[in-house]
Design a protein around this motif. Structure first.
Motif, mmCIF file in Angstrom:
data_model
loop_
_atom_site.group_PDB
_atom_site.id
_atom_site.type_symbol
_atom_site.label_atom_id
_atom_site.label_comp_id
_atom_site.label_asym_id
_atom_site.label_seq_id
_atom_site.Cartn_x
_atom_site.Cartn_y
_atom_site.Cartn_z
ATOM 1 N N UNK A 95 0.850 -1.196 0.000
ATOM 2 C CA UNK A 95 0.000 0.000 0.000
ATOM 3 C C UNK A 95 0.883 1.243 0.000
ATOM 4 N N UNK A 96 0.304 2.365 -0.417
ATOM 5 C CA UNK A 96 1.012 3.641 -0.373
ATOM 6 C C UNK A 96 0.019 4.784 -0.479
ATOM 7 N N UNK A 97 0.467 5.965 -0.083
ATOM 8 C CA UNK A 97 -0.336 7.180 -0.206
ATOM 9 C C UNK A 97 0.303 8.088 -1.244
ATOM 10 N N UNK A 98 -0.544 8.881 -1.887
ATOM 11 C CA UNK A 98 -0.103 9.897 -2.839
ATOM 12 C C UNK A 98 -0.635 11.224 -2.315
ATOM 13 N N UNK A 99 0.257 12.066 -1.804
ATOM 14 C CA UNK A 99 -0.097 13.378 -1.264
ATOM 15 C C UNK A 99 0.133 14.427 -2.331
ATOM 16 N N UNK A 100 -0.945 15.008 -2.878
ATOM 17 C CA UNK A 100 -0.802 16.078 -3.863
ATOM 18 C C UNK A 100 -0.551 17.382 -3.107
ATOM 19 N N UNK A 101 0.603 17.986 -3.345
ATOM 20 C CA UNK A 101 1.004 19.156 -2.571
ATOM 21 C C UNK A 101 0.359 20.440 -3.068
ATOM 22 N N UNK A 102 0.047 21.318 -2.111
ATOM 23 C CA UNK A 102 -0.461 22.644 -2.467
ATOM 24 C C UNK A 102 0.709 23.618 -2.626
ATOM 25 N N UNK A 103 0.417 24.782 -3.183
ATOM 26 C CA UNK A 103 1.467 25.721 -3.596
ATOM 27 C C UNK A 103 2.317 26.267 -2.454
ATOM 28 N N UNK A 104 1.852 26.184 -1.223
ATOM 29 C CA UNK A 104 2.657 26.670 -0.102
ATOM 30 C C UNK A 104 3.527 25.570 0.497
ATOM 31 N N UNK A 105 3.591 24.420 -0.160
ATOM 32 C CA UNK A 105 4.345 23.279 0.374
ATOM 33 C C UNK A 105 5.637 23.027 -0.408
ATOM 34 N N UNK A 106 6.172 24.053 -1.027
ATOM 35 C CA UNK A 106 7.436 23.888 -1.756
ATOM 36 C C UNK A 106 8.533 23.343 -0.838
ATOM 37 N N UNK A 107 8.593 23.847 0.403
ATOM 38 C CA UNK A 107 9.619 23.373 1.340
ATOM 39 C C UNK A 107 9.468 21.875 1.603
ATOM 40 N N UNK A 146 -4.243 25.480 -3.581
ATOM 41 C CA UNK A 146 -4.134 25.284 -5.027
ATOM 42 C C UNK A 146 -2.882 24.447 -5.304
ATOM 43 N N UNK A 147 -2.876 23.692 -6.396
ATOM 44 C CA UNK A 147 -1.762 22.777 -6.667
ATOM 45 C C UNK A 147 -0.402 23.456 -6.825
ATOM 46 N N UNK A 148 0.619 22.750 -6.330
ATOM 47 C CA UNK A 148 2.008 23.121 -6.566
ATOM 48 C C UNK A 148 2.425 22.497 -7.891
ATOM 49 N N UNK A 149 3.057 23.274 -8.738
ATOM 50 C CA UNK A 149 3.513 22.814 -10.047
ATOM 51 C C UNK A 149 5.032 22.844 -10.103
ATOM 52 N N UNK A 150 5.600 22.021 -10.999
ATOM 53 C CA UNK A 150 7.040 22.029 -11.220
ATOM 54 C C UNK A 150 7.303 21.921 -12.714
ATOM 55 N N UNK A 151 8.112 22.815 -13.223
ATOM 56 C CA UNK A 151 8.510 22.808 -14.621
ATOM 57 C C UNK A 151 9.581 23.858 -14.835
ATOM 58 N N UNK A 152 10.343 23.713 -15.908
ATOM 59 C CA UNK A 152 11.449 24.633 -16.198
ATOM 60 C C UNK A 152 12.390 24.748 -15.003
#
Length: 181
Positions: free
Chosen positions: A78-90, A159-165
């Motif tokens: 089993x495992x969890x998938x935590x979708x991070x919000x934009x203030x969770x960059x740290x 709101x979702x944290x995104x990663x790109x560039x």
């Protein structure tokens, strides 16, 4: 249909070229979590997450094959998938760092019937998954998870944290997203 020439099919992009290509594909940021046989939490930042099927509800995550998180989730099943919000960059950076004490630096819990650790202050949604199958591909293992439960966390600014560039960003505010036809 035009067939590519043989030389083009026989070459392989270098690691740097491939990393550059993938940096041009923005994605959401998640932390995958699991508990080992002793109940200790393991987790890692993951941007290789994809929906696979609605019926049954399946997703996939790609995990480095030598990762202790992979060992914990395959052992537990089993495992969890935590979708991070934009203030969770740290938190994203912490779980990407390899710091063995990462769970001492961010609040987490395992609710009743959860499949792995939930990062209650960093996530805007969590999926609990059962390992359906796993397949080693190159230096990673593709893990297919059957989603057993979804928790959507509410609150201002989730709101979702995104990663790109090679940088983090928040989902743009204002306006709305239209449903495709």
């Amino acid at each position: 249909m035009t067939r590519p020439d043989t030389a083009a099919r026989e070459t392989t992009a270098g690691e740097g070229e491939f990393r550059s290509l993938m940096s041009l594909f923005p994605t959401g940021v998640a932390v995958i979590g699991a508990l080992d046989a002793a109940g200790r939490p393991w987790g890692m930042t993951c941007s290789s997450l994809c929906s696979v099927s609605l019926a049954p509800p399946l997703l996939l995550v790609c995990v480095r094959s030598g990762s202790p998180t992979l060992g914990a989730l395959t052992h537990a099943g089993t495992f969890s998938v935590n979708l991070l919000h934009h203030r969770a960059r740290n938190v994203a950076e912490l779980f990407a760092s390899g710091d063995p004490g990462r769970f001492r630096h961010t609040p987490w819990h395992v609710p009743s019937h959860a499949a792995g650790p939930h990062l209650r202050d960093a996530a805007h949604a969590v999926a609990d998954c059962l390992v359906d199958s796993a397949q080693r591909m190159g230096d990673h293992t593709v893990v297919f998870g059957r989603v057993s439960r979804v928790s959507v966390l509410t609150g201002p600014g989730r709101v979702p944290l995104l990663y790109g560039l090679r940088r983090y960003a928040a989902w743009p505010s204002g306006g709305s997203v239209a449903d495709p036809d």
